[in-house]
Design a protein around this motif. Structure first.
Motif, PDB file in Angstrom:
ATOM      1  N   GLY A  25      -1.957   2.723  -0.007  1.00  0.00           N
ATOM      2  CA  GLY A  25      -0.532   2.975  -0.228  1.00  0.00           C
ATOM      3  C   GLY A  25       0.266   1.781  -0.675  1.00  0.00           C
ATOM      4  O   GLY A  25      -0.283   0.747  -1.083  1.00  0.00           O
ATOM      5  N   THR A  26       1.576   1.942  -0.575  1.00  0.00           N
ATOM      6  CA  THR A  26       2.483   0.915  -1.070  1.00  0.00           C
ATOM      7  C   THR A  26       2.487  -0.338  -0.199  1.00  0.00           C
ATOM      8  O   THR A  26       2.998  -1.367  -0.601  1.00  0.00           O
ATOM      9  CB  THR A  26       3.914   1.466  -1.149  1.00  0.00           C
ATOM     10  OG1 THR A  26       4.196   2.145   0.078  1.00  0.00           O
ATOM     11  CG2 THR A  26       4.075   2.439  -2.291  1.00  0.00           C
ATOM     12  N   SER A  27       1.932  -0.254   1.029  1.00  0.00           N
ATOM     13  CA  SER A  27       1.880  -1.454   1.869  1.00  0.00           C
ATOM     14  C   SER A  27       0.853  -2.458   1.329  1.00  0.00           C
ATOM     15  O   SER A  27       0.836  -3.608   1.754  1.00  0.00           O
ATOM     16  CB  SER A  27       1.506  -1.102   3.310  1.00  0.00           C
ATOM     17  OG  SER A  27       2.383  -0.161   3.839  1.00  0.00           O
ATOM     18  N   LEU A  28      -0.030  -2.012   0.429  1.00  0.00           N
ATOM     19  CA  LEU A  28      -1.073  -2.848  -0.172  1.00  0.00           C
ATOM     20  C   LEU A  28      -1.939  -3.519   0.887  1.00  0.00           C
ATOM     21  O   LEU A  28      -2.412  -4.638   0.708  1.00  0.00           O
ATOM     22  CB  LEU A  28      -0.461  -3.952  -1.076  1.00  0.00           C
ATOM     23  CG  LEU A  28       0.511  -3.532  -2.169  1.00  0.00           C
ATOM     24  CD1 LEU A  28       1.063  -4.758  -2.899  1.00  0.00           C
ATOM     25  CD2 LEU A  28      -0.170  -2.626  -3.184  1.00  0.00           C
ATOM     26  N   ASP A  29      -2.133  -2.835   2.021  1.00  0.00           N
ATOM     27  CA  ASP A  29      -2.857  -3.489   3.113  1.00  0.00           C
ATOM     28  C   ASP A  29      -4.350  -3.199   3.130  1.00  0.00           C
ATOM     29  O   ASP A  29      -5.121  -3.952   3.696  1.00  0.00           O
ATOM     30  CB  ASP A  29      -2.227  -3.126   4.473  1.00  0.00           C
ATOM     31  CG  ASP A  29      -2.092  -1.615   4.672  1.00  0.00           C
ATOM     32  OD1 ASP A  29      -2.255  -0.862   3.689  1.00  0.00           O
ATOM     33  OD2 ASP A  29      -1.811  -1.204   5.809  1.00  0.00           O
ATOM     34  N   GLY A 217       9.907   3.335   4.754  1.00  0.00           N
ATOM     35  CA  GLY A 217       9.200   3.456   6.026  1.00  0.00           C
ATOM     36  C   GLY A 217       9.076   2.029   6.535  1.00  0.00           C
ATOM     37  O   GLY A 217      10.035   1.459   7.058  1.00  0.00           O
ATOM     38  N   ASN A 218       7.913   1.435   6.292  1.00  0.00           N
ATOM     39  CA  ASN A 218       7.726   0.056   6.761  1.00  0.00           C
ATOM     40  C   ASN A 218       8.097  -0.981   5.713  1.00  0.00           C
ATOM     41  O   ASN A 218       8.127  -2.169   6.001  1.00  0.00           O
ATOM     42  CB  ASN A 218       6.256  -0.178   7.104  1.00  0.00           C
ATOM     43  CG  ASN A 218       5.707   0.919   7.984  1.00  0.00           C
ATOM     44  OD1 ASN A 218       6.251   1.178   9.047  1.00  0.00           O
ATOM     45  ND2 ASN A 218       4.657   1.588   7.527  1.00  0.00           N
ATOM     46  N   THR A 219       8.323  -0.534   4.477  1.00  0.00           N
ATOM     47  CA  THR A 219       8.317  -1.517   3.388  1.00  0.00           C
ATOM     48  C   THR A 219       9.351  -2.634   3.522  1.00  0.00           C
ATOM     49  O   THR A 219       9.027  -3.795   3.305  1.00  0.00           O
ATOM     50  CB  THR A 219       8.400  -0.816   2.005  1.00  0.00           C
ATOM     51  OG1 THR A 219       8.103  -1.773   1.008  1.00  0.00           O
ATOM     52  CG2 THR A 219       9.760  -0.187   1.702  1.00  0.00           C
ATOM     53  N   MET A 220      10.599  -2.308   3.887  1.00  0.00           N
ATOM     54  CA  MET A 220      11.618  -3.365   3.959  1.00  0.00           C
ATOM     55  C   MET A 220      11.270  -4.354   5.077  1.00  0.00           C
ATOM     56  O   MET A 220      11.363  -5.568   4.910  1.00  0.00           O
ATOM     57  CB  MET A 220      13.006  -2.761   4.197  1.00  0.00           C
ATOM     58  CG  MET A 220      13.520  -1.900   3.078  1.00  0.00           C
ATOM     59  SD  MET A 220      14.027  -2.830   1.631  1.00  0.00           S
ATOM     60  CE  MET A 220      15.590  -3.477   2.171  1.00  0.00           C
ATOM     61  N   LYS A 266      12.666  14.449  -3.500  1.00  0.00           N
ATOM     62  CA  LYS A 266      12.942  13.248  -4.287  1.00  0.00           C
ATOM     63  C   LYS A 266      11.910  12.185  -3.909  1.00  0.00           C
ATOM     64  O   LYS A 266      11.271  12.314  -2.861  1.00  0.00           O
ATOM     65  CB  LYS A 266      14.354  12.752  -4.009  1.00  0.00           C
ATOM     66  CG  LYS A 266      14.604  12.458  -2.531  1.00  0.00           C
ATOM     67  CD  LYS A 266      16.060  12.120  -2.289  1.00  0.00           C
ATOM     68  CE  LYS A 266      16.376  12.037  -0.794  1.00  0.00           C
ATOM     69  NZ  LYS A 266      17.794  11.760  -0.538  1.00  0.00           N
ATOM     70  N   THR A 267      11.781  11.188  -4.762  1.00  0.00           N
ATOM     71  CA  THR A 267      10.821  10.125  -4.451  1.00  0.00           C
ATOM     72  C   THR A 267      11.436   8.765  -4.704  1.00  0.00           C
ATOM     73  O   THR A 267      12.388   8.609  -5.481  1.00  0.00           O
ATOM     74  CB  THR A 267       9.543  10.210  -5.314  1.00  0.00           C
ATOM     75  OG1 THR A 267       9.902  10.098  -6.687  1.00  0.00           O
ATOM     76  CG2 THR A 267       8.806  11.494  -5.100  1.00  0.00           C
ATOM     77  N   THR A 268      10.831   7.791  -4.039  1.00  0.00           N
ATOM     78  CA  THR A 268      11.283   6.425  -4.245  1.00  0.00           C
ATOM     79  C   THR A 268      10.128   5.471  -3.980  1.00  0.00           C
ATOM     80  O   THR A 268       8.997   5.903  -3.771  1.00  0.00           O
ATOM     81  CB  THR A 268      12.505   6.111  -3.361  1.00  0.00           C
ATOM     82  OG1 THR A 268      13.024   4.835  -3.720  1.00  0.00           O
ATOM     83  CG2 THR A 268      12.153   6.131  -1.872  1.00  0.00           C
ATOM     84  N   GLY A 269      10.415   4.186  -3.998  1.00  0.00           N
ATOM     85  CA  GLY A 269       9.362   3.205  -3.766  1.00  0.00           C
ATOM     86  C   GLY A 269       9.950   1.819  -3.606  1.00  0.00           C
ATOM     87  O   GLY A 269      11.179   1.646  -3.630  1.00  0.00           O
ATOM     88  N   PRO A 270       9.073   0.824  -3.483  1.00  0.00           N
ATOM     89  CA  PRO A 270       9.537  -0.559  -3.355  1.00  0.00           C
ATOM     90  C   PRO A 270      10.202  -1.074  -4.637  1.00  0.00           C
ATOM     91  O   PRO A 270      10.732  -2.178  -4.643  1.00  0.00           O
ATOM     92  CB  PRO A 270       8.252  -1.341  -3.062  1.00  0.00           C
ATOM     93  CG  PRO A 270       7.256  -0.329  -2.639  1.00  0.00           C
ATOM     94  CD  PRO A 270       7.614   0.946  -3.345  1.00  0.00           C
ATOM     95  N   GLU A 271      10.165  -0.250  -5.720  1.00  0.00           N
ATOM     96  CA  GLU A 271      10.902  -0.649  -6.930  1.00  0.00           C
ATOM     97  C   GLU A 271      12.393  -0.675  -6.617  1.00  0.00           C
ATOM     98  O   GLU A 271      13.157  -1.411  -7.240  1.00  0.00           O
ATOM     99  CB  GLU A 271      10.647   0.355  -8.076  1.00  0.00           C
ATOM    100  CG  GLU A 271       9.195   0.457  -8.526  1.00  0.00           C
ATOM    101  CD  GLU A 271       8.362   1.360  -7.616  1.00  0.00           C
ATOM    102  OE1 GLU A 271       8.921   1.993  -6.705  1.00  0.00           O
ATOM    103  OE2 GLU A 271       7.132   1.403  -7.811  1.00  0.00           O
TER     104      GLU A 271
END
Ligand SMILES: Nc1ncnc2c1ncn2[C@@H]1O[C@H](COP(=O)(O)OP(=O)(O)OP(=O)(O)O)[C@@H](O)[C@H]1O
Ligand SMILES: CC(=O)N[C@H]1[C@@H]2OC[C@@H](O2)[C@@H](O)[C@@H]1O[C@H](C)C(=O)O
Length: 398
Positions: A25-29, A217-220, A266-271
């Motif tokens: 996912g977006t956490s890149l972990d 979620g966790n990103t910020m 709707k969608t979003t992301g770290p962008e």
């Protein structure tokens, strides 16, 4: 006839299918690897998780991915190199897992690979005409198929966009099959880098369900910790945020983003939700000397508020419902406590519904591949952002 086309035809009508689902996912972990067995398709699907493992990425690899992710301008040579490299690397990790589980490669029917999202661009974010919704996942399926010898289904999000969706979230296409119930109104809340939920009202058909992203979620919190506490990937057990105080002025500005008022889905992301977003909010709020712990406490509150407001908006007044969580954020005790208080409900997790909450998204992609080959199309009705499609591109090993 190509032997693999024949295999696919046989597989589509077989009594059961063994599918490896992959999600990173977006956490890149790291990479989540779920070995699943499916019987049937559509609402008659029986899902069994045989093995699951998360393989953490090395910090060097995380850095490489980070350098090309979620930014409008990146090194295009690196993107090209990593597209092939990630495909190969994920294939290697699959082979490694199968060896560890002593599960013969030949007994795996399909790989279902999400790939690594490097940019997600719904029109609602970019507003660039004549362009529409777009998203980009790297880690090419052909490389995986050739390296493992297993037919690989990948790049699921493009079909969703081609048919009118934003490419995410896809969760509802699996959640509806696995988790919908006749008696209980259910919210399946996944707190990954970005938080999303699926609404499954009791006893309702596909035309009444949906899933949507709700915001960070966790990103910020993760991005802030990585920037200000070198060596830490996240705020373990919310130790840092718990030592701080919520700053109401900053919180108010953080919540002013128009994304929160957009209709579902709707969608979003770290962008969008990133450190520039935070810096701007700090600047507008005039809270420039705020401590790191107070920023983290405020980001945790902001995250919980975004999630809770979206869920409240979905439910009718006094409607009873149960929340089942999944994703890494459910291990953040402060975040979970705040969401529970705001919604005034106990928070459960998908383990109670027999799916390991850390494996849920990887299982989802395996389910999507099962649907792709069996043809179990669901009719979600004529609703914007929720096309009734089967997803995934097929890569043959030879
Ligand atoms: N013990 C813990 N305390 C606090 N936070 C935790 C804990 N364990 C996990 N997390 C959070 O979970 C994150 C990882 O979540 P996850 O693996 O679901 O993300 P992801 O797969 O990238 O999600 P998505 O694809 O949905 O964006 C960590 O970066 C951290 O923020
Ligand atoms: C573009 C993209 O990769 N989106 C992910 C991300 O992680 C969570 C949220 O943002 C969700 O929209 C999606 O993943 C899940 C698996 C989905 O499509 O349902």
């Amino acid at each position: 006839m190509n032997e693999y086309i024949k295999k696919l035809a046989v597989l589509s009508e077989a009594g059961s299918r063994v599918i490896i689902g992959l999600m990173s996912g977006t956490s890149l972990d790291g990479l989540d690897v779920a070995l699943c067995r499916f019987q049937g398709s559509g609402k008659n699907t029986k899902t069994q998780l045989l093995h699951f493992r998360t393989i953490s990425y090395s910090s060097a690899f995380k850095q490489e991915l980070k350098s090309i992710s979620f930014k409008a301008s990146v090194d295009l040579e690196k993107v090209t190199l990593l597209n092939a490299y990630v495909g190969n690397y994920h294939a290697e990790l699959i082979l490694q897992c199968l060896k560890e589980w002593a599960y013969p490669v030949e007994q795996v029917d399909l790989i279902a690979s999400h790939g690594q999202t490097i940019f997600h661009a719904p029109f609602s974010k970019h507003h660039l005409k004549p362009y529409s919704n777009a998203t980009l996942q790297i880690g090419d399926g052909d490389h995986m198929a050739v390296k493992t010898g297993i037919i690989t289904i990948s790049d699921f999000r493009q079909k969703h966009i081609a048919a009118g969706g934003e490419g995410a979230p896809l969760a509802v296409y699996g959640d509806y099959l696995v988790f919908s119930d006749q008696q209980e109104n259910r919210i399946l809340l996944n707190i990954g880098g970005i938080a999303n939920f699926t609404f499954l009202p009791a006893g309702k058909g596909p035309e009444q369900v949906f899933s949507t992203d709700v915001g960070p979620g966790n990103t910020m919190m993760d991005q802030f910790v990585q920037l200000h506490y070198p060596g830490l990937a996240y705020d373990e057990n919310a130790a840092l945020a718990s030592a701080g105080h919520v700053n109401q002025w900053l919180l108010e500005v953080l919540l002013k983003e128009p994304f929160f008022d957009l209709p579902f889905p709707k969608t979003t992301g770290p962008e969008l939700f990133n450190m520039e977003y935070l810096d701007r909010a700090i600047s507008y709020s005039g809270q420039k000397s705020i401590s790191n712990e107070d920023v983290l406490a405020t980001l945790c509150e902001f995250t919980a508020e975004g999630i809770s407001q979206a869920i409240k908006r979905t439910l009718a007044r006094d409607q009873e419902f149960v929340i089942y969580m999944s994703g890494g954020g459910m291990h953040n005790p402060l975040l979970v406590q705040k969401i529970g208080q705001k919604l005034n409900v106990p928070l459960r997790d998908t383990k109670e519904l027999d799916i390991d909450p850390d494996a849920k998204e990887a299982v989802l992609f395996a389910l999507l591949a099962n649907e792709c080959v069996t043809g179990g199309r669901l009719d979600f009705g004529n609703r914007p952002g929720l096309p009734s499609v089967l997803m995934g591109k097929i890569s043959l090993p030879a």
